[in-house]
Enzyme design. Sequence first.
Site, PDB file in Angstrom:
ATOM      1  N   ILE A  18      24.247  -2.139  58.353  1.00 23.46           N
ATOM      2  CA  ILE A  18      25.395  -1.275  58.098  1.00 23.46           C
ATOM      3  C   ILE A  18      25.513  -0.183  59.165  1.00 23.46           C
ATOM      4  CG2 ILE A  18      26.177   0.518  56.473  1.00 23.46           C
ATOM      5  CD1 ILE A  18      25.116  -1.369  54.201  1.00 23.46           C
ATOM      6  N   ASP A  37      17.113   5.542  65.444  1.00 23.81           N
ATOM      7  CA  ASP A  37      16.476   4.557  64.569  1.00 23.81           C
ATOM      8  C   ASP A  37      14.965   4.544  64.807  1.00 23.81           C
ATOM      9  OD1 ASP A  37      17.870   1.877  63.020  1.00 23.81           O
ATOM     10  OD2 ASP A  37      15.705   1.788  63.433  1.00 23.81           O
ATOM     11  N   TYR A 158      14.665   4.219  44.031  1.00 22.66           N
ATOM     12  CA  TYR A 158      15.835   3.958  44.889  1.00 22.66           C
ATOM     13  C   TYR A 158      17.111   4.426  44.188  1.00 22.66           C
ATOM     14  CZ  TYR A 158      19.129   1.281  47.801  1.00 22.66           C
ATOM     15  OH  TYR A 158      20.168   0.906  48.625  1.00 22.66           O
ATOM     16  N   ILE A 191      25.419  -6.314  50.466  1.00 18.76           N
ATOM     17  CA  ILE A 191      26.022  -6.556  51.778  1.00 18.76           C
ATOM     18  C   ILE A 191      25.112  -7.502  52.554  1.00 18.76           C
ATOM     19  CG2 ILE A 191      26.696  -5.469  53.966  1.00 18.76           C
ATOM     20  CD1 ILE A 191      28.512  -4.683  51.577  1.00 18.76           C
ATOM     21  N   LEU A 192      25.707  -8.559  53.069  1.00 13.71           N
ATOM     22  CA  LEU A 192      24.893  -9.551  53.768  1.00 13.71           C
ATOM     23  C   LEU A 192      24.587  -9.116  55.198  1.00 13.71           C
ATOM     24  CD1 LEU A 192      25.968 -13.082  52.564  1.00 13.71           C
ATOM     25  CD2 LEU A 192      24.171 -11.561  51.753  1.00 13.71           C
ATOM     26  N   THR A 193      23.665  -8.194  55.315  1.00 14.89           N
ATOM     27  CA  THR A 193      23.129  -7.824  56.626  1.00 14.89           C
ATOM     28  C   THR A 193      22.195  -8.951  57.048  1.00 14.89           C
ATOM     29  OG1 THR A 193      21.250  -6.764  55.563  1.00 14.89           O
ATOM     30  CG2 THR A 193      23.160  -5.366  56.021  1.00 14.89           C
TER      31      THR A 193
HETATM   32  N1  NAD Z   1      22.533  -4.088  52.576  1.00 15.40           N
HETATM   33  C1  NAD Z   1      22.873  -3.810  51.322  1.00 15.40           C
HETATM   34  O1  NAD Z   1      23.144  -4.698  50.515  1.00 15.40           O
HETATM   35  C2  NAD Z   1      22.941  -2.371  50.855  1.00 15.40           C
HETATM   36  C3  NAD Z   1      23.457  -2.113  49.588  1.00 15.40           C
HETATM   37  C4  NAD Z   1      23.544  -0.808  49.142  1.00 15.40           C
HETATM   38  C5  NAD Z   1      23.131   0.229  49.957  1.00 15.40           C
HETATM   39  N2  NAD Z   1      22.629  -0.036  51.189  1.00 15.40           N
HETATM   40  C6  NAD Z   1      22.213   1.112  52.000  1.00 15.40           C
HETATM   41  O2  NAD Z   1      22.753   1.004  53.291  1.00 15.40           O
HETATM   42  C7  NAD Z   1      21.915   1.650  54.234  1.00 15.40           C
HETATM   43  C8  NAD Z   1      21.623   0.705  55.381  1.00 15.40           C
HETATM   44  O3  NAD Z   1      21.033  -0.458  54.853  1.00 15.40           O
HETATM   45  P1  NAD Z   1      21.017  -1.865  55.622  1.00 15.40           P
HETATM   46  O4  NAD Z   1      21.091  -2.893  54.580  1.00 15.40           O
HETATM   47  O5  NAD Z   1      21.981  -1.864  56.746  1.00 15.40           O
HETATM   48  O6  NAD Z   1      19.515  -1.863  56.153  1.00 15.40           O
HETATM   49  P2  NAD Z   1      18.847  -2.521  57.442  1.00 15.40           P
HETATM   50  O7  NAD Z   1      17.432  -2.759  57.037  1.00 15.40           O
HETATM   51  O8  NAD Z   1      19.638  -3.660  57.970  1.00 15.40           O
HETATM   52  O9  NAD Z   1      18.900  -1.320  58.484  1.00 15.40           O
HETATM   53  C9  NAD Z   1      18.209  -0.148  58.245  1.00 15.40           C
HETATM   54  C10 NAD Z   1      17.897   0.503  59.591  1.00 15.40           C
HETATM   55  O10 NAD Z   1      17.215   1.727  59.308  1.00 15.40           O
HETATM   56  C11 NAD Z   1      16.082   1.828  60.156  1.00 15.40           C
HETATM   57  N3  NAD Z   1      15.075   2.649  59.509  1.00 15.40           N
HETATM   58  C12 NAD Z   1      14.273   2.335  58.457  1.00 15.40           C
HETATM   59  N4  NAD Z   1      13.453   3.358  58.176  1.00 15.40           N
HETATM   60  C13 NAD Z   1      13.756   4.354  59.057  1.00 15.40           C
HETATM   61  C14 NAD Z   1      13.267   5.662  59.274  1.00 15.40           C
HETATM   62  N5  NAD Z   1      12.276   6.163  58.540  1.00 15.40           N
HETATM   63  N6  NAD Z   1      13.819   6.404  60.247  1.00 15.40           N
HETATM   64  C15 NAD Z   1      14.816   5.912  61.021  1.00 15.40           C
HETATM   65  N7  NAD Z   1      15.322   4.678  60.881  1.00 15.40           N
HETATM   66  C16 NAD Z   1      14.794   3.907  59.899  1.00 15.40           C
HETATM   67  C17 NAD Z   1      15.622   0.395  60.367  1.00 15.40           C
HETATM   68  O11 NAD Z   1      14.838   0.277  61.553  1.00 15.40           O
HETATM   69  C18 NAD Z   1      16.948  -0.348  60.441  1.00 15.40           C
HETATM   70  O12 NAD Z   1      17.435  -0.406  61.765  1.00 15.40           O
HETATM   71  C19 NAD Z   1      20.682   2.098  53.443  1.00 15.40           C
HETATM   72  O13 NAD Z   1      20.811   3.444  53.078  1.00 15.40           O
HETATM   73  C20 NAD Z   1      20.718   1.210  52.214  1.00 15.40           C
HETATM   74  O14 NAD Z   1      20.060   1.800  51.112  1.00 15.40           O
HETATM   75  C21 NAD Z   1      22.516  -1.306  51.663  1.00 15.40           C
END
Ligand code: NAD
Length: 265
Positions: A18, A37, A158, A191-193
């Site tokens: 995201i 990051d 969470y 979300i399909l990351t």
């Molecule tokens: N993907 C989903 O389905 C979903 C759903 C609801 C909420 N979210 C939220 O969206 C946000 C992004 O999630 P995503 O799915 O894109 O995750 P992701 O794992 O694809 O990306 C997360 C990024 O954060 C970085 N990261 C992790 N810990 C870190 C730290 N301590 N300091 C700096 N960077 C750090 C990782 O290296 C990674 O690049 C998060 O807050 C997550 O809770 C995601």
Amino acid sequence: MARVENKVALVTGGASGIGLSSASLLAKEGAKVVIADFNLEGAQEAAKQINEQGGNALGIFLDASKESSIQEAVEYTVEQYGKINVLVNNVGGTNLRKDIDVVNLDLEEWDRLMDLNLKSVLLGSRFAIPHMIKDGGGAIINTTSMAGFAGDSVRTAYGASKAGVINLTKYIATQYGKQNIRCNAVAPGLILTPAAKNSLSPELLDTFMRYNQLPYHGEPDDIGNTVLFLASDESKFITGQTIKVEGGHYLSNPTIPDFKEQMNG
Ligand SMILES: NC(=O)c1ccc[n+]([C@@H]2O[C@H](COP(=O)([O-])OP(=O)(O)OC[C@H]3O[C@@H](n4cnc5c(N)ncnc54)[C@H](O)[C@@H]3O)[C@@H](O)[C@H]2O)c1
């Protein structure tokens, strides 16, 4: 004119998923972007790709669970680009093995997730707001989750931390609105990351699809485009809100479909 021309943005957790979509779309629409990051290589690679496509981005290291690291990321953004107009507090996560039910969850994991998911939003905002005020305003966008609205059998920390983000968003909006700082949040459903695609079973994805009102899963750009809108002046009268981007997953009463015939008389 591009939608966020002349704006400077800092995106935390921008190396993948995201955050990467948000950073790329902001850059495409004219913002200068710092991608911060834990995965430094990923952040630099993301910045390189943006620059190759004619954008303007830098990739730096961030540990969002550390106050000093967050402060450095904000200061770096201002040093490099002269200001910060947009802060995307996107970093967040959980550990499904430790973040379980109330009686059994690991308390160290609770503290870690409060720091990573909630305190990081407070700190990013605390360091960016004085710079935004100096520059006449700004936009803060926090990534929360639908888990912040509902109770569940697992992911207690969470969910609680993401619920905190929803309300902290309102506090920031209330306290700094008069200085032209808007603060909003985006609550993604599934979300399909790339990471989600690799880790979730086809059965789980099918189950999610069954409860979506729309016939497809969410993708990173569905959130990135919402972040872009909230960062742009198109949303200039919106503040303190959490926009749910979840395909209608949580819209309906889950009991009714099981009793459809009875309900239809
Ligand atoms: N993907 C989903 O389905 C979903 C759903 C609801 C909420 N979210 C939220 O969206 C946000 C992004 O999630 P995503 O799915 O894109 O995750 P992701 O794992 O694809 O990306 C997360 C990024 O954060 C970085 N990261 C992790 N810990 C870190 C730290 N301590 N300091 C700096 N960077 C750090 C990782 O290296 C990674 O690049 C998060 O807050 C997550 O809770 C995601």
